[in-house]
Design an enzyme around this catalytic site. Structure first.
Site, PDB file in Angstrom:
ATOM      1  CB  SER A 146     -29.056  73.126   9.519  1.00 33.83           C
ATOM      2  OG  SER A 146     -28.269  73.383  10.118  1.00 33.83           O
ATOM      3  CG  ASP A 157     -22.240  74.197  12.136  1.00 33.61           C
ATOM      4  OD1 ASP A 157     -23.590  73.736  12.140  1.00 33.61           O
ATOM      5  OD2 ASP A 157     -21.280  74.506  12.194  1.00 33.61           O
ATOM      6  CG  ASP A 159     -23.937  78.250   9.642  1.00 33.40           C
ATOM      7  OD1 ASP A 159     -22.927  78.087   9.627  1.00 33.40           O
ATOM      8  OD2 ASP A 159     -24.647  77.032   9.014  1.00 33.40           O
ATOM      9  CG  ASP A 212     -19.104  78.404  11.108  1.00 35.32           C
ATOM     10  OD1 ASP A 212     -17.502  78.342  11.391  1.00 35.32           O
ATOM     11  OD2 ASP A 212     -18.919  77.499  10.064  1.00 35.32           O
ATOM     12  CE  LYS A 273     -28.566  68.882   7.426  1.00 34.15           C
ATOM     13  NZ  LYS A 273     -28.328  70.579   7.506  1.00 34.15           N
ATOM     14  CE1 TYR A 282     -25.971  68.354   3.144  1.00 33.22           C
ATOM     15  CE2 TYR A 282     -24.086  68.031   5.255  1.00 33.22           C
ATOM     16  CZ  TYR A 282     -24.832  68.543   4.681  1.00 33.22           C
ATOM     17  OH  TYR A 282     -25.674  69.856   5.446  1.00 33.22           O
TER      18      TYR A 282
END
Length: 570
Positions: A146, A157, A159, A212, A273, A282
């Protein structure tokens, strides 16, 4: 009366009878295979594997007829007003982060790049590379998910993929050296390694933002900061783990290159989303759609309607997928790839092709139950957004939380607990990664279930725990042998789990028995990321010596660590 049809994958023929579709998810719905000869009602669990239950088309809302011609400018104005009201809703829902939050994330990424650069030079020194080569070597950080697509929220968060050169290994250099460098930073907290996942990674908080961080090793001596992950030169002879780690970054980059209007794509994806989360469709681990699935579905609509407004794109999204002839795969138009000549994905009910490769498809856990739920919600969305002249239209109706307690009389209660919060995170993450087998077992004995992805907490329980409530449709019988289902699932989750297992309990509860604290219909539950293999800091730890410098300690690991991927200290 609701009408249903059966899609036979072998013939790809969809037989539909024109009955009115009134309730999109009726509490006492009957499910059956519609054939030209009969309308015999059967349980979905009796349908052969080659057949898939799908809801039929909803009623058509027609634009009211007028005795005078409508000025096209009036329709354009109404379309614009709907788009503006949707932008306002996005603002009210906090879908767009503030400037301060954006700056904070950019600073976190920049600091991570500096740490990674220092890390790769330390590793190069440990390898006793020439000084000139150490000075020239680089590693970098690329974002995806995202954040990489520009659709993250204020609480999202990040990625981020760490790309290193060929001499920097995952087991020693990434999970030990880089881990210890990150752990020593005051901005980093709650760091641990997730090594048993399909894509091994480190998970930690940096200035309060969850990160992450997987790793990919490229066959080069130095990775440029602006590395082109679509360039075949950098994809030479990659190991399987690095290839999987790169797939998210490569898919993101392709999507951003292929959409005709990036700003509209981002706005539509934010809205979709939110819709998917509110309507309970989702979450890849629960058999629903994940972030990359939704991104490709939205990008496909944007490609087909390059001049569409925000309102038009949302309406066309639901229209497109309400009538999509699954299992025909969804794929983006890419001039760099041939349009045909590649084998289709036959194992998935809703195949979605990754845009970076004609041979790769999005990983999917979709089952017959979740396929039906997703299709039903596509139809509901189309029914809501199709009529531009509808006088009572309100975007809030589209985003209403799914009314679980009104739609279901019974629920499967999945109760997970552990002795402390750290062990609970391990246990919940592991169990969620095995949820597909539980859904399939419930389909086998019950016929249909709705695995609500939201996590709940019972305020009356003191031990660390998480609760899931999955809706059950009336099947062949209301007497569900949950003992046998629980025994079968426990055998599955205990197989391969490394650590101290928590407790798992399955119960069938009536809607009237639900705890008021659960608030199933509020959409206010919590979500956590699947993770496991947290380190117990009280365990004995031993030093790890470099394979290249005698008597040089590169870090400390758990004394019980395995030889392939030694724990990097949590």
């Amino acid at each position: 009366m609701a009408a249903y049809a059966c899609n036979n994958n072998q013939s790809n023929n969809l037989v539909v009878y024109p009955y009115n579709f009134i309730d999109f998810y009726p509490q006492n719905a009957n499910f059956g295979v519609v054939t030209p000869q009969s309308l015999g009602v059967i349980n979905p669990s009796l349908i052969s594997p080659s057949q898939v239950l799908v809801p039929c088309n909803p009623p058509v809302f027609l634009v009211p007829s007028f005795n005078f011609p409508l000025n096209p400018s009036v329709l354009d104005q109404m379309d614009e007003e709907r788009s503006l009201s949707l932008v306002q809703l996005m603002t009210n829902e906090g879908l767009v982060p503030s400037t301060e939050e954006e700056d904070k994330r950019r600073n976190v990424i920049q600091k991570l790049k500096e740490i990674v650069l220092a890390w790769v030079k330390r590793v190069a020194w440990q390898r006793r590379l020439p000084k000139e080569q150490i000075a020239e070597t680089h590693a970098t950080i690329l974002t995806y998910g995202s954040y990489g697509l520009g659709v993250h929220g204020s609480e999202s968060d990040i990625d981020a993929l760490c790309l290193g050169p060929e001499f920097a290994t995952m087991a020693e250099d990434f999970f030990v050296v880089l881990h210890n460098m990150l752990k020593s930073r005051p901005e980093v907290s709650e760091i641990h390694c997730v090594k048993d996942a399909k894509v091994p990674l480190m998970r930690f908080k940096f200035d309060g933002i969850l990160i992450d961080l997987p790793y990919a090793c490229l066959h080069v001596l130095s990775v440029p900061e602006n590395v082109d992950v679509l360039n075949p030169f950098f994809l030479r002879d990659l190991d399987e783990t690095s290839w999987k780690s790169l797939s998210g970054v490569r898919a993101n980059k392709c999507i951003l290159q292929l959409v005709p209007d990036l700003e509209k794509f981002q706005s539509v994806l934010r809205c979709i989303k939110l819709w998917a989360k509110r309507r309970g469709v989702y979450g890849n681990l629960h058999g629903f759609l994940g972030g990359v699935h939704l991104a490709i579905l939205v990008a496909h609509v944007c490609q087909n309607h390059p001049k569409g407004s925000l309102n038009t794109l949302i309406a066309n999204f639901f229209k497109t997928y309400a009538y999509w002839p699954w299992p025909t795969p969804v794929m983006l138009q890419d001039p760099m790839l041939p349009a045909a000549g590649y084998p289709s994905e036959t194992r998935s009910l809703m195949p979605i092709r990754l845009p970076c490769s004609p041979h790769e498809y999005c990983h999917s856990n979709i089952t017959r139950s979740t396929f039906y739920k997703i299709r039903t919600e596509f139809l509901r969305g189309h029914n809501t957004t199709r009529d531009l002249m509808r006088p009572d239209f309100d975007w809030h109706f589209l985003f209403e939380p799914f009314p679980y307690s009104k739609k279901f009389a019974r629920f499967v209660k999945v109760y997970l607990s552990a002795s402390n919060q750290d062990e609970l995170g391990d246990w919940v993450g592991w169990v969620k990664s095995r949820f597909r087998s539980l859904i399939l077992k419930l389909e086998e004995v019950q016929g249909l279930c709705d695995p609500n992805p939201t996590e709940y907490i019972d305020v009356d329980v003191t031990e660390p725990h998480i609760v899931f409530y999955w809706g059950l449709q009336p099947g062949r019988t209301n007497l569900l042998d949950m003992v046998a289902v629980e025994k079968d699932f426990l055998k599955n989750i205990h197989n391969g789990f490394q650590g101290s297992p928590g407790r798992m309990e399955l119960l069938v509860v009536q809607a009237s028995q639900l705890s008021k604290s659960s608030q199933l219909d509020s959409g206010s539950g919590r979500r956590t990321k699947a993770c496991w293999k947290n380190l117990d800091y009280n365990r004995p730890r031993i030093p790890v010596y470099s394979q290249h410098l005698p008597n040089y300690i590169i870090g400390y690991v758990d004394a019980k660590a395995d030889s392939k991927y030694p724990s990097a200290g949590g």
